[in-house]
Design a protein around this motif. Structure first.
Motif, PDB file in Angstrom:
ATOM      1  N   LEU A   5       0.855  -1.187   0.000  1.00 26.37           N
ATOM      2  CA  LEU A   5       0.000   0.000   0.000  1.00 26.37           C
ATOM      3  C   LEU A   5       0.888   1.233   0.000  1.00 26.37           C
ATOM      4  O   LEU A   5       1.894   1.272   0.709  1.00 26.37           O
ATOM      5  CB  LEU A   5      -0.889   0.002   1.248  1.00 26.37           C
ATOM      6  CG  LEU A   5      -1.746  -1.244   1.455  1.00 26.37           C
ATOM      7  CD1 LEU A   5      -2.407  -1.205   2.827  1.00 26.37           C
ATOM      8  CD2 LEU A   5      -2.784  -1.336   0.367  1.00 26.37           C
ATOM      9  N   LYS A   6       0.513   2.238  -0.789  1.00 28.45           N
ATOM     10  CA  LYS A   6       1.300   3.470  -0.891  1.00 28.45           C
ATOM     11  C   LYS A   6       0.458   4.622  -0.357  1.00 28.45           C
ATOM     12  O   LYS A   6      -0.654   4.844  -0.825  1.00 28.45           O
ATOM     13  CB  LYS A   6       1.684   3.724  -2.344  1.00 28.45           C
ATOM     14  CG  LYS A   6       2.570   2.632  -2.923  1.00 28.45           C
ATOM     15  CD  LYS A   6       2.790   2.779  -4.406  1.00 28.45           C
ATOM     16  CE  LYS A   6       1.695   2.247  -5.262  1.00 28.45           C
ATOM     17  NZ  LYS A   6       1.376   0.878  -5.281  1.00 28.45           N
ATOM     18  N   LEU A   7       0.998   5.344   0.635  1.00 25.64           N
ATOM     19  CA  LEU A   7       0.288   6.456   1.249  1.00 25.64           C
ATOM     20  C   LEU A   7       1.183   7.686   1.282  1.00 25.64           C
ATOM     21  O   LEU A   7       2.306   7.631   1.791  1.00 25.64           O
ATOM     22  CB  LEU A   7      -0.142   6.092   2.675  1.00 25.64           C
ATOM     23  CG  LEU A   7      -1.074   4.881   2.761  1.00 25.64           C
ATOM     24  CD1 LEU A   7      -0.828   4.109   4.026  1.00 25.64           C
ATOM     25  CD2 LEU A   7      -2.495   5.334   2.667  1.00 25.64           C
ATOM     26  N   ARG A   8       0.672   8.776   0.760  1.00 25.09           N
ATOM     27  CA  ARG A   8       1.415  10.031   0.731  1.00 25.09           C
ATOM     28  C   ARG A   8       1.444  10.649   2.119  1.00 25.09           C
ATOM     29  O   ARG A   8       0.467  10.569   2.855  1.00 25.09           O
ATOM     30  CB  ARG A   8       0.737  10.981  -0.249  1.00 25.09           C
ATOM     31  CG  ARG A   8       1.553  12.158  -0.582  1.00 25.09           C
ATOM     32  CD  ARG A   8       0.940  12.883  -1.763  1.00 25.09           C
ATOM     33  NE  ARG A   8       1.552  14.183  -1.864  1.00 25.09           N
ATOM     34  CZ  ARG A   8       0.946  15.238  -2.301  1.00 25.09           C
ATOM     35  NH1 ARG A   8      -0.288  15.158  -2.704  1.00 25.09           N
ATOM     36  NH2 ARG A   8       1.568  16.370  -2.351  1.00 25.09           N
ATOM     37  N   HIS A  39       7.312  12.837   2.399  1.00 25.77           N
ATOM     38  CA  HIS A  39       7.416  11.432   2.796  1.00 25.77           C
ATOM     39  C   HIS A  39       6.347  10.623   2.078  1.00 25.77           C
ATOM     40  O   HIS A  39       5.241  11.113   1.843  1.00 25.77           O
ATOM     41  CB  HIS A  39       7.203  11.270   4.305  1.00 25.77           C
ATOM     42  CG  HIS A  39       8.349  11.758   5.117  1.00 25.77           C
ATOM     43  ND1 HIS A  39       9.604  11.220   5.047  1.00 25.77           N
ATOM     44  CD2 HIS A  39       8.430  12.741   6.039  1.00 25.77           C
ATOM     45  CE1 HIS A  39      10.404  11.849   5.884  1.00 25.77           C
ATOM     46  NE2 HIS A  39       9.723  12.791   6.488  1.00 25.77           N
ATOM     47  N   TRP A  40       6.704   9.398   1.749  1.00 23.87           N
ATOM     48  CA  TRP A  40       5.744   8.411   1.264  1.00 23.87           C
ATOM     49  C   TRP A  40       5.863   7.208   2.178  1.00 23.87           C
ATOM     50  O   TRP A  40       6.960   6.865   2.637  1.00 23.87           O
ATOM     51  CB  TRP A  40       6.047   8.007  -0.184  1.00 23.87           C
ATOM     52  CG  TRP A  40       5.450   8.944  -1.161  1.00 23.87           C
ATOM     53  CD1 TRP A  40       5.940  10.150  -1.557  1.00 23.87           C
ATOM     54  CD2 TRP A  40       4.211   8.781  -1.840  1.00 23.87           C
ATOM     55  NE1 TRP A  40       5.094  10.740  -2.451  1.00 23.87           N
ATOM     56  CE2 TRP A  40       4.020   9.928  -2.651  1.00 23.87           C
ATOM     57  CE3 TRP A  40       3.233   7.789  -1.860  1.00 23.87           C
ATOM     58  CZ2 TRP A  40       2.904  10.098  -3.465  1.00 23.87           C
ATOM     59  CZ3 TRP A  40       2.125   7.954  -2.675  1.00 23.87           C
ATOM     60  CH2 TRP A  40       1.970   9.099  -3.454  1.00 23.87           C
ATOM     61  N   HIS A  41       4.743   6.597   2.483  1.00 23.19           N
ATOM     62  CA  HIS A  41       4.724   5.416   3.336  1.00 23.19           C
ATOM     63  C   HIS A  41       4.350   4.207   2.494  1.00 23.19           C
ATOM     64  O   HIS A  41       3.422   4.285   1.682  1.00 23.19           O
ATOM     65  CB  HIS A  41       3.702   5.580   4.465  1.00 23.19           C
ATOM     66  CG  HIS A  41       3.957   6.796   5.284  1.00 23.19           C
ATOM     67  ND1 HIS A  41       3.287   7.982   5.080  1.00 23.19           N
ATOM     68  CD2 HIS A  41       4.826   7.030   6.291  1.00 23.19           C
ATOM     69  CE1 HIS A  41       3.714   8.881   5.932  1.00 23.19           C
ATOM     70  NE2 HIS A  41       4.660   8.340   6.677  1.00 23.19           N
ATOM     71  N   PHE A  42       5.067   3.128   2.703  1.00 24.01           N
ATOM     72  CA  PHE A  42       4.790   1.880   2.011  1.00 24.01           C
ATOM     73  C   PHE A  42       4.508   0.824   3.078  1.00 24.01           C
ATOM     74  O   PHE A  42       5.336   0.594   3.962  1.00 24.01           O
ATOM     75  CB  PHE A  42       5.978   1.464   1.147  1.00 24.01           C
ATOM     76  CG  PHE A  42       6.269   2.459   0.052  1.00 24.01           C
ATOM     77  CD1 PHE A  42       5.618   2.365  -1.162  1.00 24.01           C
ATOM     78  CD2 PHE A  42       7.161   3.487   0.254  1.00 24.01           C
ATOM     79  CE1 PHE A  42       5.862   3.285  -2.170  1.00 24.01           C
ATOM     80  CE2 PHE A  42       7.423   4.415  -0.743  1.00 24.01           C
ATOM     81  CZ  PHE A  42       6.768   4.312  -1.964  1.00 24.01           C
ATOM     82  N   ASP A  62      -0.967   9.944   9.369  1.00 22.16           N
ATOM     83  CA  ASP A  62      -1.325  11.346   9.104  1.00 22.16           C
ATOM     84  C   ASP A  62      -0.753  12.205  10.229  1.00 22.16           C
ATOM     85  O   ASP A  62      -1.341  12.348  11.291  1.00 22.16           O
ATOM     86  CB  ASP A  62      -2.847  11.490   9.033  1.00 22.16           C
ATOM     87  CG  ASP A  62      -3.272  12.908   8.696  1.00 22.16           C
ATOM     88  OD1 ASP A  62      -2.444  13.692   8.205  1.00 22.16           O
ATOM     89  OD2 ASP A  62      -4.452  13.236   8.943  1.00 22.16           O
ATOM     90  N   TYR A  63       0.424  12.749   9.983  1.00 21.34           N
ATOM     91  CA  TYR A  63       1.085  13.605  10.968  1.00 21.34           C
ATOM     92  C   TYR A  63       1.771  14.732  10.217  1.00 21.34           C
ATOM     93  O   TYR A  63       2.284  14.542   9.130  1.00 21.34           O
ATOM     94  CB  TYR A  63       2.112  12.810  11.792  1.00 21.34           C
ATOM     95  CG  TYR A  63       3.121  12.091  10.946  1.00 21.34           C
ATOM     96  CD1 TYR A  63       4.308  12.711  10.590  1.00 21.34           C
ATOM     97  CD2 TYR A  63       2.870  10.811  10.470  1.00 21.34           C
ATOM     98  CE1 TYR A  63       5.231  12.064   9.786  1.00 21.34           C
ATOM     99  CE2 TYR A  63       3.782  10.155   9.670  1.00 21.34           C
ATOM    100  CZ  TYR A  63       4.957  10.787   9.331  1.00 21.34           C
ATOM    101  OH  TYR A  63       5.862  10.149   8.522  1.00 21.34           O
ATOM    102  N   GLY A  64       1.723  15.902  10.748  1.00 21.41           N
ATOM    103  CA  GLY A  64       2.443  17.022  10.154  1.00 21.41           C
ATOM    104  C   GLY A  64       1.808  17.624   8.920  1.00 21.41           C
ATOM    105  O   GLY A  64       2.418  18.448   8.262  1.00 21.41           O
TER     106      GLY A  64
END
Length: 129
Positions: A5-8, A39-42, A62-64
């Motif tokens: 999963l890719k989250l911005r 940042h991107w989260h995988f 979801d921070y910042g």
């Protein structure tokens, strides 16, 4: 089966640091500028997450605030294969404690967008004439 999963995410650097980086780049190559960094989260999941699980994961990451989208060429900075960062270990532990047992690992990467100034001079500041 594995699912990524890719989250911005949030900005990777502050506006101050972005300006400082661009000053250093200008000394090397006058036309090159970094336009954004985020940042991107995988998340490596064992199965597709249910809607409520996806909502929990999105809230955890979801921070910042959201970073503005960058223009130009995208570069993704990732650790070498096999490397697990301390951030990844902690984020994965937190996700599992929040009931996200299907999440095997979460990693955070930095994405930068860059472009060359169209006029290729030091003085334009990235604006075309």
């Amino acid at each position: 089966m594995s699912l990524i999963l890719k989250l911005r995410g949030s900005p990777a650097v502050s506006a101050f640091r972005l300006d400082k980086l661009n000053s250093r780049l200008a000394a090397i190559h006058p036309s090159l500028r970094v336009t954004a960094s985020e940042h991107w989260h995988f998340a490596d999941a064992a199965r597709p997450l249910a809607e409520n699980e996806t909502a929990v994961l999105e809230r955890l990451l979801d921070y910042g605030g959201r970073a503005p989208a960058g223009r130009g060429t995208m570069r993704l900075v990732v650790p070498r294969p096999g490397t697990i960062s301390p951030w990844s270990s902690k984020a994965t532990d937190i996700a599992r404690r929040c009931g996200l047992d299907a999440v095997r690992r979460i990693e955070r990467e930095a994405r930068g967008s860059s472009r060359a100034c169209p006029c290729r001079t030091r003085n334009c500041g990235g604006r075309s004439s």
